[in-house]
Motif scaffolding. Structure first.
Motif, PDB file in Angstrom:
ATOM      1  N   ASP A   1      -6.632 -12.354 -12.466  1.00 16.56           N
ATOM      2  CA  ASP A   1      -5.278 -12.091 -12.978  1.00 16.56           C
ATOM      3  C   ASP A   1      -4.348 -11.052 -12.459  1.00 16.56           C
ATOM      4  OD1 ASP A   1      -5.401 -14.470 -14.583  1.00 16.56           O
ATOM      5  OD2 ASP A   1      -5.891 -13.347 -16.279  1.00 16.56           O
ATOM      6  N   ALA A   2      -5.045 -10.034 -12.131  1.00 14.09           N
ATOM      7  CA  ALA A   2      -4.461  -8.695 -11.874  1.00 14.09           C
ATOM      8  C   ALA A   2      -4.056  -8.707 -10.434  1.00 14.09           C
ATOM      9  CB  ALA A   2      -4.973  -7.503 -12.089  1.00 14.09           C
ATOM     10  N   THR A   3      -4.774  -9.465  -9.423  1.00  8.83           N
ATOM     11  CA  THR A   3      -4.544  -9.711  -8.144  1.00  8.83           C
ATOM     12  C   THR A   3      -3.936 -10.886  -7.286  1.00  8.83           C
ATOM     13  OG1 THR A   3      -6.827 -10.234  -8.054  1.00  8.83           O
ATOM     14  CG2 THR A   3      -6.321  -7.860  -7.367  1.00  8.83           C
ATOM     15  N   LYS A   4      -3.112 -11.540  -8.615  1.00  5.72           N
ATOM     16  CA  LYS A   4      -2.697 -12.962  -8.080  1.00  5.72           C
ATOM     17  C   LYS A   4      -2.282 -13.043  -6.701  1.00  5.72           C
ATOM     18  CE  LYS A   4       0.204 -16.622  -9.870  1.00  5.72           C
ATOM     19  NZ  LYS A   4       0.421 -17.263 -10.838  1.00  5.72           N
ATOM     20  N   GLY A   5      -2.662 -14.148  -5.761  1.00 11.22           N
ATOM     21  CA  GLY A   5      -2.004 -14.245  -4.538  1.00 11.22           C
ATOM     22  C   GLY A   5      -2.782 -13.626  -3.455  1.00 11.22           C
ATOM     23  N   GLU A   6      -3.710 -12.718  -3.654  1.00 12.85           N
ATOM     24  CA  GLU A   6      -4.242 -11.758  -2.656  1.00 12.85           C
ATOM     25  C   GLU A   6      -5.234 -12.565  -1.736  1.00 12.85           C
ATOM     26  OE1 GLU A   6      -3.734  -8.935  -1.568  1.00 12.85           O
ATOM     27  OE2 GLU A   6      -2.785  -7.486  -2.906  1.00 12.85           O
ATOM     28  N   ARG A   7      -5.789 -13.763  -2.300  1.00  9.10           N
ATOM     29  CA  ARG A   7      -6.835 -14.398  -1.694  1.00  9.10           C
ATOM     30  C   ARG A   7      -8.008 -13.728  -1.591  1.00  9.10           C
ATOM     31  NH1 ARG A   7      -5.238 -19.642   0.499  1.00  9.10           N
ATOM     32  NH2 ARG A   7      -6.787 -19.707   1.828  1.00  9.10           N
ATOM     33  N   LEU A   8      -8.345 -13.080  -2.692  1.00  8.20           N
ATOM     34  CA  LEU A   8      -9.730 -12.514  -2.515  1.00  8.20           C
ATOM     35  C   LEU A   8     -10.702 -13.567  -2.582  1.00  8.20           C
ATOM     36  CD1 LEU A   8      -9.262  -9.890  -5.670  1.00  8.20           C
ATOM     37  CD2 LEU A   8      -8.573  -9.614  -3.270  1.00  8.20           C
TER      38      LEU A   8
ATOM     39  N   ASN B   1      -5.057 -18.440  -9.722  1.00  8.37           N
ATOM     40  CA  ASN B   1      -4.377 -17.166  -9.135  1.00  8.37           C
ATOM     41  C   ASN B   1      -4.501 -17.101  -7.629  1.00  8.37           C
ATOM     42  OD1 ASN B   1      -3.711 -15.533 -11.528  1.00  8.37           O
ATOM     43  ND2 ASN B   1      -5.882 -16.123 -12.055  1.00  8.37           N
ATOM     44  N   GLY B   2      -4.641 -18.237  -7.165  1.00  8.38           N
ATOM     45  CA  GLY B   2      -4.543 -18.279  -5.783  1.00  8.38           C
ATOM     46  C   GLY B   2      -5.793 -17.805  -4.763  1.00  8.38           C
ATOM     47  N   HIS B   3      -7.031 -17.368  -5.476  1.00  2.00           N
ATOM     48  CA  HIS B   3      -8.165 -16.829  -4.842  1.00  2.00           C
ATOM     49  C   HIS B   3      -9.067 -17.860  -4.214  1.00  2.00           C
ATOM     50  CE1 HIS B   3      -6.578 -12.982  -6.077  1.00  2.00           C
ATOM     51  NE2 HIS B   3      -6.697 -13.139  -7.572  1.00  2.00           N
TER      52      HIS B   3
ATOM     53  N   ALA C   1      -4.464 -12.315   2.124  1.00  2.00           N
ATOM     54  CA  ALA C   1      -3.095 -12.927   2.458  1.00  2.00           C
ATOM     55  C   ALA C   1      -2.344 -11.835   2.329  1.00  2.00           C
ATOM     56  CB  ALA C   1      -2.542 -13.641   1.057  1.00  2.00           C
ATOM     57  N   THR C   2      -1.195 -11.815   3.339  1.00  2.00           N
ATOM     58  CA  THR C   2      -0.249 -10.788   3.867  1.00  2.00           C
ATOM     59  C   THR C   2       0.973 -10.818   2.874  1.00  2.00           C
ATOM     60  OG1 THR C   2       0.996 -12.049   5.485  1.00  2.00           O
ATOM     61  CG2 THR C   2      -0.922 -10.668   6.219  1.00  2.00           C
TER      62      THR C   2
END
Lengths: 323, 766
Positions: free
Chosen positions: A152-159, A179-181, A21-22
């Motif tokens: 948790d630590a990278t929420k929103g990155e879509r990993l 977390n949106g992954h 995700a950008t």
């Protein structure tokens, strides 16, 4: 004499999945990768266009890999001791995305900790703008221990988080959902098991456009036919309209090819086998290209040279004359 | 729905909404509409209000419209004279109560009344507060107050465990237990099962929180036992937690009330345990919880609401403390918690098999030789049987293992003794039909223990315990522990409770053996009665697609009279398998309309054949080899193949390597029979199908068999005797040729003439 090529009309479509995700979408990636969306068997351009060409991931490890072929270690040099630099090198080598693999130990040989995992993932995210796949060592307890804090630590990155397997998917799916992954589900070369895992994961409420599946494969000469056949059948079922098989596929020809004797061993083999390094990359390239033709949406590679060669093959397949 | 409960809940709701309105008015007067309201460390505003209404409340001025909404949900109490429906009204009132309660707590946070102060109290881990006042003042520690609302950090940590199943569910305890000892035991029972516990409420000023503190029980995040507050209103935090679980892990958005409530009903295994007297407000709050699908269990006498509907099972259950069957508080607490688990349908995991020897499937094939043996049960010198039966849910005591009679310590080394293993299981999804399916598993379960050998089943069970296993403490009780753990872990979907009794007292063994034999007979009879026309579903089986990748289009259709071709799965197995694993390889096929009962066509089976074979097969006949026969993968026990010259079929066992009259051996034939394609005249089957009345019944049935591998004649002699009787020809089996005398068509025809095989005079098979 004009020849009419039969055109299949498939009712089903492979899901479109976006990795990474950008900033605009809540992440920090400079580019995202979109895969899937096929409405025909691979590269049947005369039936339907291929909306998203197959992409290439390069695999790197969180700590210097202990079991990689010397050919690979030579190719990468000393970046293998520094995840951030390695990630940068992967981007330079032309990867579309990066697969970061955790083993059971950190760089000092101690068992991996949540702190180490979070630190490494953050370092890699800073070093590269590419989307990231993060895999645990494949032991349920350790996977859950490190992937939950990473999520948790990278929420929103879509990993893409993995591995989700039959015996251990709930925790990873739950933390991805919160977390949106995305998640990667892996099943051992079997259409029904793949389908079942997809049902179980979506049952938990994870939307289908956040799941990528790894049906597992074998290397050239080491069971690739079996893997190819399973992928082909999954794709056929997807096109026939079976929603639980309509997931884009990620496979790891790099891992498979570089554990064959031909790639791994340089000494004590017949001279006719030729140059070791060339042989290894041939093996990896051929495995990867075959799997792309079986319907792979993401191929994971290990050697930087293979990236260039597989890329050429993809470009060629994508521009094939349409009948 | 009980009118009594409806009346009291509606009354309670009316009162609380009124109270909230008064408080809000006062707060607005004293603090102003712009005063921020929030619970500590949460991104979900006031979570129940946010989840149910979508309102993102950030200051006092936004609360009046919430209470207006709550008021609109209120109803007059049901008339005592006229019957009117009131379930909807009660649920509405419950929801109004929750909105009012959350409003009240939010206001109390402004006044510094939440979290509730309790001087001298030390929280064992809890929500941290940005305001130093709330961290206990001077020393900045989290002492001197109860926990109040749960923060998002803890929600994530626990939420994941609730979602992935490590934590089976949560209990919201409201009120005060009968005694301090009872309070402690109840909480210990919940902790032991890893169930998260939230505490609130009181009875005449005394709360379970006080009781636990007096007994020195540590409360807080660290002990999974969180004290919300000593009034009923603070129980709202439990529902705030539940709402946020759905928002966080269910991917729902604020305002998706219906989805959030369904999510909680289906996935969050929570229940309310009301201890002590239930007042109007408690009824109202309970009605709120029922909206979430959380049932209420009370330890006092209250009217019950037993039909299912909004909750998965019962809505309100009363289990008065003094009526609970149990010698002491410990036993009573155990039963009460067990009841809660039952009512909510919480599944409890049993992680390990607690026996003193190594345990795992790797030990299944172990043989215990006579010389290494400590004791044996069954075999030549003693009797041994195993019998699993279904019991009543409220009668079977989970985990109870009883040994009736002496242990084997009194038996000489390498001696033998009688034993009977009687297993009682109970569960919401358990059916009597599953008894034999589960009973057969005893063999694998017992064999998993290192140093134990298990052979046979039913009353021909034969078990040996090695000297080594006995030395490290393996005893009769160990059998019970194995069965309890494994039945829970492997069959948790259908089994909620397991109790085991091991009988060694010879008189008792006699008596129980008679009971068991009666049950075995009953089951045999049941199997005979279980015909294809007696059921309305068959099952698919795609299990083998895993092992037979070159037959991607094959599916078995398993009916009561036609088991899977691999011989491993019959209809009952498939049924149980589907119940245990609803997404697994065995799916029910609704038969629908019969198209042709003779040949075996149903709408449902044909539809399924198309889907299951990915369109390769259009129709499948259940009872014919000549017309649309069922396909096969490659793992069939036998191949049935047409011999045109003989007007019949031959049956080749996979154990038979010799030449058949068809001029091909089994392995060559397998290539024709497998692959998931329909080849009229060739079919792979399970060997027990041969004895079924439905064996190629459309083509003439068993009498069509002109040749059969001798190994089948030997191993199936009992079954074939019955077939011969059924067909009215006791010599029938002897008229069938086998590889010992016939290996070509010419020899076969000569044999048939000589033995007057019935196929010679039957109608042409095609």
């Amino acid at each position: 004499m004009p020849i009419e090529i039969p055109v299949d009309k498939w009712p089903g479509t492979v899901n479109t999945v976006t990795l990474g995700a950008t900033a605009a979408d809540g992440g920090t990636r400079s580019k995202v990768v979109t895969i899937g969306g096929e409405r025909s068997l691979p590269f049947m351009h005369f039936e339907n266009e291929t909306p998203h060409p197959p992409v290439i991931a390069l695999e790197m490890t969180a700590a210097r890999p202990g079991d990689w072929s010397q050919v690979l270690l030579d190719a990468w040099g000393d970046v293998v001791d520094d995840p951030a630099r390695w990630a940068g090198a992967c981007e330079e080598a032309g990867a579309d995305l990066i697969l970061l693999m955790f083993g059971l130990n950190d760089a000092d040989g101690n068992p991996v900790t949540p702190d180490f995992a979070v630190g490494t993932v953050k370092a890699v995210l800073q070093a590269t703008g590419l989307p990231l796949v993060v895999l645990g060592p494949g032991q349920a307890e350790v996977d859950n221990e490190i992937l939950v804090p990473v999520a948790d630590a990278t929420k929103g990155e879509r990993l893409v988080l993995g591995l989700c397997e039959d015996a251990n998917y709930r925790t990873i799916v739950a933390s991805a959902m919160a977390n949106g992954h995305l998640v990667l589900g892996r099943t051992p070369m079997d259409v029904n098991l793949a389908k079942q895992l997809n049902i179980l994961m979506t049952d938990m409420g994870l939307p289908l456009d956040r799941i990528v599946m790894d049906p597992t494969t074998g290397a050239l000469g080491y069971g690739i036919e079996y893997g190819y056949s399973v992928m082909e059948r999954l794709r056929l079922a997807a096109l026939q309209g079976d929603a639980m098989t309509q997931l884009p596929m990620l496979v790891n020809p790099g891992y498979e090819a570089w554990r064959t004797k031909e790639s791994k061993v340089g000494e004590g083999v017949p001279d006719t086998w030729g140059d070791w390094a060339a042989r290894g990359t041939h093996w990896e390239t051929l495995t990867a290209v075959s799997l792309i033709e079986a319907g792979a949406d993401v191929v994971v590679l290990r050697h930087p040279d293979s990236v260039t060669r597989v890329r050429e093959a993809i470009d060629e397949l994508m521009t094939l004359e349409t009948a | 729905m009980s009118r009594y409960i409806a009346t009291r809940a509606i009354r309670g709701a009316n009162a609380l909404v009124g109270e909230a309105e008064v408080m809000l008015k006062q707060a607005l007067d004293e603090h102003g509409a712009d005063t921020p309201v929030s619970f500590p460390n949460t991104a979900y505003f006031l979570p129940v209000i946010f989840g149910m209404t979508g309102r993102e409340i950030e200051n006092l001025g936004e609360l009046p419209e919430v209470l207006d909404h709550a008021r609109s949900l209120l109803h007059p109490t049901p008339s005592a004279k006229h019957w009117t429906p009131y379930l909807g009204e009660t649920l509405d009132s419950g929801m109004a109560t929750l909105l009012a309660a959350e409003t009240i707590e939010a206001i109390r946070y402004i006044y510094g009344l939440q979290p509730e102060l309790l001087p001298g109290f030390e929280l064992a881990g809890g929500t941290s507060f940005t305001s130093p006042d709330m961290n206990g003042g001077a020393d900045g520690s989290s002492n001197g107050h109860l926990n109040g609302a749960i923060d998002d950090i803890q929600l994530r940590s626990w939420g994941i465990q609730l979602v992935d199943g490590r934590m089976p569910g949560f209990a919201a305890i409201v009120g005060c237990a009968k005694s301090n000892a009872a309070a402690v035991q109840i909480v210990r029972e919940l902790q032991r099962r890893n169930i998260l516990t939230f505490l609130s409420g009181n009875v005449n000023g005394r709360s379970i929180i006080h009781q636990l503190l007096e007994e020195g029980v540590e409360l807080g995040y660290d002990t999974y036992t969180v004290p919300f507050g000593t009034d009923t209103i603070s129980a709202i935090y439990a529902l705030g937690f539940a709402t946020r679980s759905a928002l966080t892990f269910g991917g729902m958005k604020g305002g998706q009330a219906k989805e959030i409530l369904h999510y909680n009903k289906d996935r969050v295994f929570a229940f309310v345990l009301a201890l002590g007297e239930v007042d109007d407000l408690k009824y109202a709050a309970a009605a709120g919880a029922i909206n979430f699908g959380f049932p209420v269990i009370a330890d006092t006498v209250i009217p019950q609401i037993l039909p299912t509907g909004v909750t998965t099972y019962e809505h309100v259950v009363s289990l008065p403390w003094h009526e609970i069957d149990g010698g002491d508080d410990l036993e009573k607490a155990e039963r009460l918690v067990q009841k809660c688990i039952e009512v909510r349908g919480v599944k409890v995991q049993v992680a390990d098999v607690p026996v003193p020897v190594p345990y795992g499937s790797a030990f299944e094939g172990e043989v215990v030789r006579k010389a290494d043996m400590r004791v044996e049960f069954g075999g030549k010198n003693s009797r041994c049987f195993e019998y699993l039966r279904m019991g009543k849910l409220d009668e079977v005591v989970d985990g109870k293992i009883e040994v009736v009679g002496p242990d084997f310590s009194a038996v000489d080394p390498q001696g033998s003794m009688d034993m009977g293993i009687v297993v009682e299981v109970a569960g919401r999804q358990m059916e009597q039909d599953f008894e034999p399916v589960l009973e057969r598993q005893i063999h694998y379960f017992v064999n998993g223990a290192s140093g134990i050998q298990h052979i046979g089943q039913r009353d021909i069970t034969w078990i040996r315990v090695s000297e080594k296993a006995a030395e490290v403490g393996f005893d009769l009780e160990s059998f019970g522990k194995i069965l309890h753990a494994r039945l829970h872990s492997d069959f948790g979907a259908i089994v909620d409770k397991v109790a085991i009794t091991i009988y060694t007292d010879p008189e008792q063994v006699d008596q129980r053996l008679d009971e068991a034999r009666a049950a075995y007979d009953f089951r045999n009879k049941r199997l005979e009665d279980l015909t294809d026309t007696a059921v309305d579903v068959f099952y698919s089986c795609t299990l083998c697609q895993s092992f037979a990748p070159n037959a991607p289009n094959h599916v078995c259709i398993v009916s009561p009279e036609r088991l899977g071709l691999c011989g491993a799965y019959n209809w009952l197995d498939c049924k149980a398998s589907f119940n245990i694993n609803p997404t697994g390889p065995n799916q029910p096929i609704k038969l629908g309309r019969v198209s042709d009962l003779e040949t075996g066509y149903w709408e449902g089976t044909n539809d399924y054949a198309k889907v299951g074979s990915h369109g390769v097969v259009e129709e499948v006949a259940m009872y014919s080899i000549m017309e649309n026969p069922m396909t096969a993968c490659g793992c069939f026990e036998c191949i049935v193949m047409l011999i045109p010259e003989a007007n019949g079929v031959m049956v080749v066992s996979r154990e038979d390597t010799s030449m058949t009259p068809a001029g091909m051996t089994f392995s060559t034939l397998a290539g024709i029979a497998g692959g998931g394609i329909q080849t009229p005249g060739v079919m792979g089957v399970g060997k027990y199908y041969l004895a079924s009345p439905k064996f190629i019944s459309a083509d003439g049935g068993f009498k069509r068999i002109v040749w059969m591998s001798s190994v089948l004649k030997d191993t199936m002699s009992e079954e074939f005797k019955i077939v011969a009787e059924r067909e009215g020809d006791l010599e029938l089996i002897d008229r069938i040729a086998d590889e010992r005398s016939v290996s070509s068509v010419d020899e076969l025809l000569a044999w048939m003439e000589a033995h007057e095989h019935p196929a010679l005079t039957m109608d042409a098979i095609f």
